[in-house]
Enzyme design. Structure first.
Site, PDB file in Angstrom:
ATOM      1  N   GLY A 267     111.898  -0.783  48.890  1.00 15.80           N
ATOM      2  CA  GLY A 267     110.437  -0.899  48.976  1.00 15.80           C
ATOM      3  C   GLY A 267     109.751   0.445  49.184  1.00 15.80           C
ATOM      4  O   GLY A 267     108.846   0.814  48.445  1.00 15.80           O
ATOM      5  N   MET A 269     110.091   4.484  51.722  1.00 17.04           N
ATOM      6  CA  MET A 269     110.926   5.323  52.583  1.00 17.04           C
ATOM      7  C   MET A 269     110.066   6.224  53.463  1.00 17.04           C
ATOM      8  O   MET A 269     109.154   6.877  52.989  1.00 17.04           O
ATOM      9  CB  MET A 269     111.867   6.152  51.696  1.00 17.04           C
ATOM     10  CG  MET A 269     112.785   7.068  52.461  1.00 17.04           C
ATOM     11  SD  MET A 269     113.900   6.109  53.527  1.00 17.04           S
ATOM     12  CE  MET A 269     114.107   7.269  54.876  1.00 17.04           C
ATOM     13  N   GLU A 270     110.440   6.272  54.744  1.00 15.17           N
ATOM     14  CA  GLU A 270     109.610   6.897  55.775  1.00 15.17           C
ATOM     15  C   GLU A 270     109.839   8.394  55.979  1.00 15.17           C
ATOM     16  O   GLU A 270     109.595   8.900  57.079  1.00 15.17           O
ATOM     17  CB  GLU A 270     109.858   6.168  57.098  1.00 15.17           C
ATOM     18  CG  GLU A 270     111.259   6.400  57.730  1.00 15.17           C
ATOM     19  CD  GLU A 270     112.308   5.350  57.393  1.00 15.17           C
ATOM     20  OE1 GLU A 270     112.160   4.695  56.344  1.00 15.17           O
ATOM     21  OE2 GLU A 270     113.280   5.204  58.160  1.00 15.17           O
ATOM     22  N   GLU A 304     106.194   1.851  57.099  1.00 16.05           N
ATOM     23  CA  GLU A 304     106.661   3.241  56.936  1.00 16.05           C
ATOM     24  C   GLU A 304     105.927   4.168  57.897  1.00 16.05           C
ATOM     25  O   GLU A 304     106.525   5.071  58.472  1.00 16.05           O
ATOM     26  CB  GLU A 304     106.489   3.711  55.492  1.00 16.05           C
ATOM     27  CG  GLU A 304     107.133   2.814  54.439  1.00 16.05           C
ATOM     28  CD  GLU A 304     108.588   2.450  54.708  1.00 16.05           C
ATOM     29  OE1 GLU A 304     109.302   3.242  55.347  1.00 16.05           O
ATOM     30  OE2 GLU A 304     109.007   1.345  54.292  1.00 16.05           O
TER      31      GLU A 304
HETATM   32  N1  TRP Z   1     114.159   3.058  55.573  1.00 12.54           N
HETATM   33  C1  TRP Z   1     113.598   2.285  54.491  1.00 12.54           C
HETATM   34  C2  TRP Z   1     112.699   1.262  55.143  1.00 12.54           C
HETATM   35  O1  TRP Z   1     111.624   1.527  55.491  1.00 12.54           O
HETATM   36  C3  TRP Z   1     114.656   1.599  53.680  1.00 12.54           C
HETATM   37  C4  TRP Z   1     115.088   2.286  52.428  1.00 12.54           C
HETATM   38  C5  TRP Z   1     114.278   2.804  51.498  1.00 12.54           C
HETATM   39  C6  TRP Z   1     116.402   2.439  51.935  1.00 12.54           C
HETATM   40  N2  TRP Z   1     115.042   3.259  50.453  1.00 12.54           N
HETATM   41  C7  TRP Z   1     116.323   3.050  50.697  1.00 12.54           C
HETATM   42  C8  TRP Z   1     117.632   2.112  52.419  1.00 12.54           C
HETATM   43  C9  TRP Z   1     117.455   3.316  49.921  1.00 12.54           C
HETATM   44  C10 TRP Z   1     118.781   2.379  51.667  1.00 12.54           C
HETATM   45  C11 TRP Z   1     118.686   2.975  50.432  1.00 12.54           C
HETATM   46  O2  TRP Z   1     113.051   0.194  55.456  1.00 12.54           O
HETATM   47 ZN    ZN Z   2     112.139   0.528  57.626  1.00 11.55          ZN
END
Ligand code: TRP
Ligand code: ZN
Length: 877
Positions: A267, A269-270, A304
Site C-alpha cells: 500500500g 511506505m513510511e 504512514e
Molecule cells: N511498512 C509498510 C506499512 O506501512 C509496509 C510495506 C510497504 C512493505 N511496502 C512493503 C512491507 C514492501 C514489505 C515489503 O505498512
Molecule cells: Zn505500517
C-alpha cells in the site's frame, strides 16, 4: 532466487550487532543502462557485543555487482573478503574504520520492486524489509541505526526532481546532469532509506506544528495525476493535528514529502520524511475514486504519517517485532478514522476484515503469533495477524487500562525509547510501568497463535436477584504449537432488562469489562430484577469467537435495543448467519429453501425505521459475506453458500420491494459529491437498495441502474451501477456497459483496475475464459502488481464459484500465474498463493486438486524463498 533449502531464522537466536554504522554517505549516479552507488560508512565496534574480533558481516543480494571495496582508503583484494549467498564478510577489521563500497545496479530490469527500481520511467526505492541489500552491502537489520546523507545525480531533462530523506542542503548542475544533496539528521535503519528521481509534478502546502514550527508539505505525482492530490493533502494535515491532540506527537523535520508511484508491491511506505505510496492509496478524485477509495487514502496517509513516531523515531529491534510498529500504527490509524468518520461503522468494517481474513489465516497453515518465533522470508509476515490482530492486541491494552492510563503508557514508551530499536515486550513494559497494571499473562497474546474460542452461558436466580455468567476459553492447536495457555481476555458486557433498558453494573456504568483469565470462570451480577439479556463482547473487546445460546428472539431484541452500536449490528449478523447455516444444510439435503419470516420481519423493521443511522442500516442489511460463511464452515461448500446467499438476497428483494424503492428514492441527492461520512452512508444505502431491486430480476430496475450510470457525477454511483449490472442476470446489457465504461476511462489506470476487477469477480459461468482474454488486453500489464491484484487476485479471491470450479481449471490457472511470477516478483507470487493454501477446508476431491497444483508449483524449478516458505508450510499440514 535462492538455494532449494533456505534457512529458517529464529527469534531465540537474536544477537546484538557486532558493528555499528555511525554515518552513511551515499552517492547515486542514476543512468539508463546502469546506476552506480557509492557508499561510505563510518563503522565502529559495538561496545555491547561480547565477541572478540568478530568478522564484519554485510548483507548483499547475490545479484548485486560489487565494483570496489576499500577500508580506510585501501582497496581490498578478493581474498580479503568472502561472499556467500546473501552475506559478505571481512574477517579482520579495525575497531573503527571507514568502508568504501561501489556497487552497480540495473534498476530498469528490477521486476521484484524491492531495492532501487523503475516505475513508469521514474526511479524509486522500496527498502522494507530487506531491500537495502539490493542497493549496497550493509548491515541490513533494523537495530543498526545510522545518520544518512545522500547525493542523487541524474540527467536534468529526464529527472528534474531528485528526492531523498531529510532536508535538501545543496544542489548543483554539470552539463546535462544535476544533483541534490540530502541530509537526514535522525539516525535510522536502512529499511527507512528512500530515493525518488523523475519528471514529477507536485502540490505544496504548509503545516504549523503545536510548538509553532512551519513544516513544508509536498505531494508528488506524474503530471496527469496532479488533480488527484488534494484529498491526500487534507488527510495529511488532519493526521498531523490528530497525532498532536491524541498522542502529543509533533512532526520533527522541516519538510514532509509523499510520492505516488504506480508500480508498488504493497500500500505505502513510511520512509523518513519521504513516504512512497502506491497510487491506489493516495490519488483521489470524485470522478475516478469510489467512497471506499477516499476512506482508504485518508487511512493510509494517516498510517504512514503516524509511523514517524511509531516505527521511525522508535523502531523494531528485529523483524520478529514487526507488530511493534504495525499493530500499534494500525491501532492509531483506526482510531483516527473512527474520529474522522463514524466510530461504529469503522469498528464494523475492522471486525469484518478480522473475522473473515485474519481468523482464516489463524486457522490455516501459515498461522503465526503476533510476534512470530521464526520465519524463512520476512516478506511473508506482513500479514493480517501482525497488522490487524496486532492492532486488536494494542486495543485490548487500551480497553484494560482506559484511555488516560494508555496515554501515560504511550508517552512513557516514546520518551523511554526515542531513537532506539526495541521489542513488543518493551512496549508492554511501558504500559505496565505507567499504569501499574500487571500484563504478565496478557503477553501471551504476542506468543500464542490461533483464535481463542469462548463458550458462554448464563443462569438467572430470581430469588437471589443474581445473574451468573460462565465463560470457558480454549484455543485450537496451530502448526507451531499444540497446547495453549489461557489468555487474559477483556470481555466488555452489558445486561439488558426486559424493556430494553440497561442495568447499572460496576461503577454504575452500563458496560463493565471482565478480566477473563482462567480456562473457566464464573462472574456474578447482583441486584438484577428479572432475567436479563446479556450483551457480550461489546465493541468486539477481544479478537475471539464467542458463542452464547441466544434464541432468535434474543438476537432480534439486541438488534433493536442494545446501546452498543457494534453489538446491534453483530446481533443482526448472527441472526442471519444462523438462518443461512440452516439453509445450507437444507440445500445440501436437497430440500426446497424457505426463508424464515423472522428474518424478513427483522429486516423490514430496520428498513422502515427512518430514525436509524443510515450507515448502520446499510451494514445491517448487507448479508454475511461468502468469505465469512466460509470461515465459519467446518467444510466449505462453495456452491451451497453461494446458492443460499443468492436465495436469501432474492427473497428479501421480492418481499421488501416497495421498501427498497422508497429507500432508493429517499437517498437520491442533488448535492455535489462529498466524501464525508453522512454522504457516504447515504450512497451506500441507496446502492444497497439498488442491488436488492436488481435482484428482483425486473427489467424496470435494469433501466434504473442504467439511468444511474448515465446520470452519475461521481465514480461511487457509476461503479455501483456497473458492478450491479455486470453481476446481474441481465447479460445482454453487460457487454455494452463494460465497453462504454472502458471507453470513458481507458486513460485512468486506477479506474481500469476497477473495470478488470468487476469482470474478474463476475459470478456467472465462464469467468476464467474472460479473465484469460483480459490477460491479453492492452490494459493489462503483467509486471504491475495493481493490475495483477485487480485481475488475477480478484478472480482467485472474489470469485469463489469460478475459482473453485469442479474441473480444477481455476486452481491450474493460479498455479500457472504463480510459476511465472515466482521469478519476476516473489512477494506478489507468494501473496497470490493464499487461496490455494486453504485446501484443508474443502471436500476431498477439491483437496486433491488443490494439493496437486501446489505440488506442480513446487516441482516447477527454482523457487524464491517467499514461495518456497508458503508452499512447504501449506503442504506440510
Ligand atoms: N511498512 C509498510 C506499512 O506501512 C509496509 C510495506 C510497504 C512493505 N511496502 C512493503 C512491507 C514492501 C514489505 C515489503 O505498512
Ligand atoms: Zn505500517
Amino acid at each position: 532466487m535462492t538455494q532449494s533449502q533456505p534457512n529458517e531464522i529464529f527469534l531465540k537466536d537474536y544477537q546484538v550487532p557486532a558493528y555499528l554504522i555511525e554515518t552513511t554517505a551515499l552517492r547515486f549516479e542514476l543512468g539508463e543502462d546502469n546506476t552506480r552507488v557509492f557508499a561510505d560508512l563510518k563503522i565502529i565496534r559495538n561496545p555491547e557485543c561480547q565477541q572478540s574480533n568478530p568478522a564484519l558481516q554485510l548483507d548483499g543480494h547475490p545479484d548485486l555487482v560489487l565494483q570496489e571495496l576499500a577500508i580506510d582508503g585501501r582497496s581490498l583484494t578478493t581474498d580479503e573478503y568472502q561472499r556467500e549467498g546473501e552475506l559478505l564478510s571481512i574477517a579482520a577489521v579495525p575497531q573503527a574504520f571507514e568502508l568504501h563500497c561501489v556497487t552497480v545496479l540495473e534498476p530498469q530490469n528490477n521486476t521484484a520492486l524491492e531495492g532501487l527500481y523503475k516505475s513508469d520511467g521514474m526511479f524509486c526505492t522500496q527498502c522494507e524489509a530487506e531491500g537495502f541489500r539490493r542497493i549496497t552491502f550493509y548491515p541490513d537489520r533494523p537495530d543498526v541505526m545510522s545518520v544518512f546523507e545522500t547525493i542523487v545525480v541524474a540527467e536534468k531533462a529526464l529527472y528534474p526532481i531528485l528526492l531523498s530523506n531529510g532536508n535538501a542542503v545543496e544542489r548543483g548542475e554539470e552539463g546535462d546532469t544535476h544533483w541534490v544533496r540530502w541530509q537526514d539528521p535522525f539516525p535510522k535503519p536502512a529499511y527507512l532509506f528512500a530515493l525518488v528521481a523523475g519528471d514529477l509534478k507536485y502540490i505544496e502546502d504548509s503545516y504549523t506544528t503545536m510548538s509553532g514550527r512551519d513544516v513544508k508539505l509536498q505531494i508528488f505525482a506524474e503530471s496527469k495525476d496532479l488533480d488527484k492530490l488534494d484529498y491526500g493533502m487534507t488527510s495529511l494535515k488532519k493526521s498531523m493535528r490528530w497525532d498532536e491532540e491524541v498522542y502529543g506527537r509533533e512532526y520533527d523535520l522541516d519538510i514532509f514529502m509523499v510520492v505516488a508511484v504506480d508500480f508498488f508491491n504493497m500500500g505505502a511506505m513510511e520512509n523518513k520524511g519521504l513516504n512512497i505510496f502506491n497510487t491506489s492509496c493516495v490519488l483521489a478524485h470524485p470522478a475516478t475514486t469510489v467512497d471506499a477509495g477516499f476512506q482508504r487514502v485518508e487511512a493510509v496517509v494517516a498510517h504512514e504519517y503516524f509511523h514517524n513516531w511509531s516505527g521511525n523515531r522508535v523502531t523494531c529491534r528485529d523483524w520478529f517485532q514487526l507488530s511493534l510498529k504495525e499493530g500499534f500504527t494500525v491501532f492509531r490509524d483506526s482510531e483516527f478514522s473512527a474520529d474522522m468518520n463514524s466510530r461504529t461503522v469503522k469498528r464494523v468494517e475492522d471486525v469484518s476484515l478480522l473475522r473473515t481474513a485474519q481468523f482464516a489465516e489463524d486457522a490455516g497453515p501459515m498461522a503465526h503469533p503476533v510476534r512470530p518465533a521464526s520465519f524463512i522470508e520476512i516478506s511473508n509476515f506482513y500479514t493480517l495477524t501482525v497488522y490487524e490482530k496486532g492492532c486488536e492486541v494494542v486495543r485490548m491494552i487500551h480497553t484494560l487500562l482506559g484511555a488516560d492510563e494508555f496515554r501515560k503508557g504511550s508517552d512513557l514508551y516514546f520518551e523511554r525509547h526515542d531513537g532506539q530499536a526495541v521489542t513488543t515486550d518493551d512496549f508492554v513494559q511501558s504500559m505496565e510501568d505507567a499504569s501499574g497494571r500487571d500484563l504478565t499473562q496478557f503477553r501471551r497474546w504476542y506468543s500464542q497463535a490461533g483464535t481463542p474460542v469462548i463458550d458462554a452461558s448464563g443462569t438467572y436466580d430470581a430469588e437471589a436477584r443474581r445473574f451468573s455468567l460462565t465463560l470457558r476459553q480454549s484455543c485450537p492447536a496451530t502448526p507451531d504449537m499444540a497446547e495453549k495457555q489461557p489468555f487474559h481476555i477483556p470481555v466488555a458486557i452489558g445486561l439488558l432488562d426486559q424493556q430494553g433498558g440497561e442495568y447499572l453494573l460496576e461503577n454504575s456504568a452500563t458496560t463493565q469489562v471482565l478480566d477473563f483469565t482462567a480456562a473457566e470462570q464464573v462472574f456474578h451480577f447482583e441486584n438484577i430484577d428479572s432475567e436479563p439479556v446479556p450483551s457480550l463482547l461489546r465493541g468486539f473487546s477481544a479478537p475471539v469467537k464467542l458463542s452464547y445460546p441466544y434464541s432468535q428472539e434474543a438476537h432480534i431484541f439486541l438488534m433493536q435495543h442494545d446501546s452498543d452500536g457494534f453489538n446491534r449490528w453483530d446481533a443482526s449478523q448472527q441472526l442471519a448467519v444462523e438462518m443461512m447455516q440452516a439453509l445450507i444444510v437444507d440445500h445440501q439435503a436437497g430440500k426446497a429453501l424457505q426463508l424464515p419470516e423472522q428474518l424478513v420481519n427483522a429486516y423490514r423493521t430496520v428498513l422502515a425505521d427512518s430514525s436509524l443511522d443510515k450507515a448502520m442500516v446499510s451494514k445491517i442489511l448487507t448479508l454475511p459475506s461468502q468469505a465469512y460463511l466460509s470461515e465459519l464452515a467446518e467444510v466449505i461448500d462453495v456452491e451451497a453458500i453461494h446458492k443460499v446467499r443468492e436465495f436469501v438476497r432474492n427473497t428479501l428483494a421480492a418481499e421488501l420491494e416497495p421498501l427498497w424503492q422508497d429507500v432508493y428514492q429517499a437517498n437520491l441527492s442533488e448535492a455535489a459529491y462529498s466524501p464525508d461520512a453522512d454522504s457516504i452512508a447515504r450512497r451506500s444505502l441507496k446502492n444497497l437498495a439498488l442491488a436488492y431491486l436488481l435482484a428482483t430480476g425486473k427489467e424496470e430496475y435494469l433501466q434504473l441502474a442504467l439511468q444511474q450510470y448515465d446520470a452519475a457525477d461521481n465514480m461511487t454511483d457509476q461503479q455501483a451501477a456497473l458492478t450491479l449490472v455486470t453481476h446481474s442476470d441481465f447479460s445482454a446489457a453487460t457487454d455494452d456497459l463494460l465497453a462504454r465504461f472502458y471507453d470513458s476511462w481507458k486513460d485512468e489506470s486506477l479506474v481500469v483496475n476497477q473495470w478488470l476487477s468487476v469482470q474478474a469477480s463476475k459470478p456467472s459461468e465462464g469467468a476464467l475464459a474472460r479473465v484469460e482474454a483480459l490477460l491479453q488486453h492492452p490494459a493489462y500489464d503483467a509486471k504491475n502488481p495493481n493490475k495483477i491484484r485487480s485481475l488475477v487476485g480478484a478472480f482467485c479471491g472474489q470469485n469463489p464459484v469460478n475459482f473453485h470450479h469442479q474441473d480444477g481449471s481455476g486452481y491450474a490457472f493460479l498455479a500457472d500465474q504463480i510459476i511465472q511470477l515466482n521469478k519476476q516478483n516473489p512477494q506478489i507470487a507468494s501473496r497470490l498463493l493464499g487461496p490455494l493454501t486453504r485446501w484443508k477446508k474443502y471436500a476431498p476431491a477439491r483437496q486433491q486438486q488443490m494439493r496437486a497444483e501446489l505440488e506442480r508449483i513446487k516441482a516447477s524449478g527454482e523457487l524464491s524463498k517467499d514461495v518456497f516458505e508458503v508452499l512447504t508450510k501449506s503442504l506440510a499440514v
